[in-house]
Design an enzyme around this catalytic site. Sequence first.
Site, mmCIF file in Angstrom:
data_model
loop_
_atom_site.group_PDB
_atom_site.id
_atom_site.type_symbol
_atom_site.label_atom_id
_atom_site.label_comp_id
_atom_site.label_asym_id
_atom_site.label_seq_id
_atom_site.Cartn_x
_atom_site.Cartn_y
_atom_site.Cartn_z
ATOM 1 N N ARG A 20 46.205 43.014 18.051
ATOM 2 C CA ARG A 20 47.295 44.069 17.955
ATOM 3 C C ARG A 20 48.025 44.271 16.955
ATOM 4 O O ARG A 20 48.485 43.332 16.240
ATOM 5 C CB ARG A 20 48.234 43.247 19.169
ATOM 6 C CG ARG A 20 47.344 43.124 20.567
ATOM 7 C CD ARG A 20 46.986 44.045 21.282
ATOM 8 N NE ARG A 20 47.885 44.905 21.886
ATOM 9 C CZ ARG A 20 48.573 44.914 22.899
ATOM 10 N NH1 ARG A 20 48.259 44.014 23.657
ATOM 11 N NH2 ARG A 20 49.340 45.834 23.441
ATOM 12 N N LYS A 74 53.315 41.275 35.247
ATOM 13 C CA LYS A 74 53.419 42.541 35.210
ATOM 14 C C LYS A 74 52.859 43.249 36.517
ATOM 15 O O LYS A 74 52.664 44.238 36.695
ATOM 16 C CB LYS A 74 52.429 43.112 34.075
ATOM 17 C CG LYS A 74 52.752 42.686 32.545
ATOM 18 C CD LYS A 74 51.891 43.205 31.666
ATOM 19 C CE LYS A 74 52.085 42.370 30.358
ATOM 20 N NZ LYS A 74 50.997 42.812 29.225
ATOM 21 N N PRO A 111 53.892 49.175 30.725
ATOM 22 C CA PRO A 111 54.831 48.410 31.189
ATOM 23 C C PRO A 111 54.778 46.858 31.165
ATOM 24 O O PRO A 111 53.708 46.741 31.401
ATOM 25 C CB PRO A 111 54.945 48.832 32.554
ATOM 26 C CG PRO A 111 54.275 50.124 32.634
ATOM 27 C CD PRO A 111 53.002 50.007 31.450
ATOM 28 N N GLU A 112 55.883 46.164 30.560
ATOM 29 C CA GLU A 112 55.691 44.898 30.421
ATOM 30 C C GLU A 112 56.760 44.136 31.676
ATOM 31 O O GLU A 112 57.251 44.840 32.371
ATOM 32 C CB GLU A 112 56.115 44.127 28.821
ATOM 33 C CG GLU A 112 54.928 44.853 28.049
ATOM 34 C CD GLU A 112 55.563 44.461 26.498
ATOM 35 O OE1 GLU A 112 55.996 43.444 26.344
ATOM 36 O OE2 GLU A 112 55.147 45.313 25.686
#
Length: 277
Positions: free
Chosen positions: A267, A60, A2-3
Amino acid sequence: MPELPEVEITMRKLAPKILRRKIISFYSDWPRGLHSHYSLDKLSKDLRGRKILRLSRIGKVIFLHLSGQNSPRIAFHQRMSGRLLILDDSDFTVNAKHIRIKLGLSGSKILAFVDPRKFGIMWYGSSEHLDKYSYLQKLGPDALSLSKKYFYNALNNKRIGIKAFLLRQDILAGVGNIVADEVLWEAKINPQLKSNSLSINQKNSLFLAIKKVLKRSIALGGSSMRDWVHPDQDRGSYQDNWRAYGRAGKKCFRCGTILKRAIIAGRGTVFCVHCQK
Ligand SMILES: [Zn+2]
């Protein structure tokens, strides 16, 4: 993971269900995910009887501000697979799988932290205690309330790849891999550029794109992939509106070029070599 948008949705949906409720019990089967100066027993005792007065969010992390001595806060980071759910006492057993933390609340409600992969964190303590945890202490300004002046200065001073820059929670808090790829596509910026090499137009586009992507994702209920759902178990639909993230090998919505995937800042990163300069 979750961001910012998913955490914002979580906070908005939790608020009407848990505000002003009293904590009547605390349970955890995963003490390694608890970060507090209290032992588990003391933590549980200290929480009991406190009311949830206010919720806030930085990046977050969601904070529950509690009543009583030292005005302590609970902070949750959902990390890889965590989610916060509101359950009624009666449907608790049905949904009990992977519950790591359970806060029993007045009015027969349960705030459950469900986390199959066990990377999530709960911190607890007064402001003074929470400041001792470097992640919380270093947390940069929230990406949604970022000022242009701060952002431009940070871009000039950091001299790192722009993708890495966006992911650094101590520079701006809340952007993860999905938002970063979407923001760079929106701003037409190549993820390999250095933060201090951007033109003034690129800086401005990037600043606007951060706000635009975050607001659009929040409006669509965030991205529900694999584990993440809303506290009431609804799902978001931003994943159906991604322009870059998860679209490697597909056509760019702007120019039709096939989107490329590369590892940047450690990433997986998807971008358009034609229109992201
Ligand atoms: Zn393109």
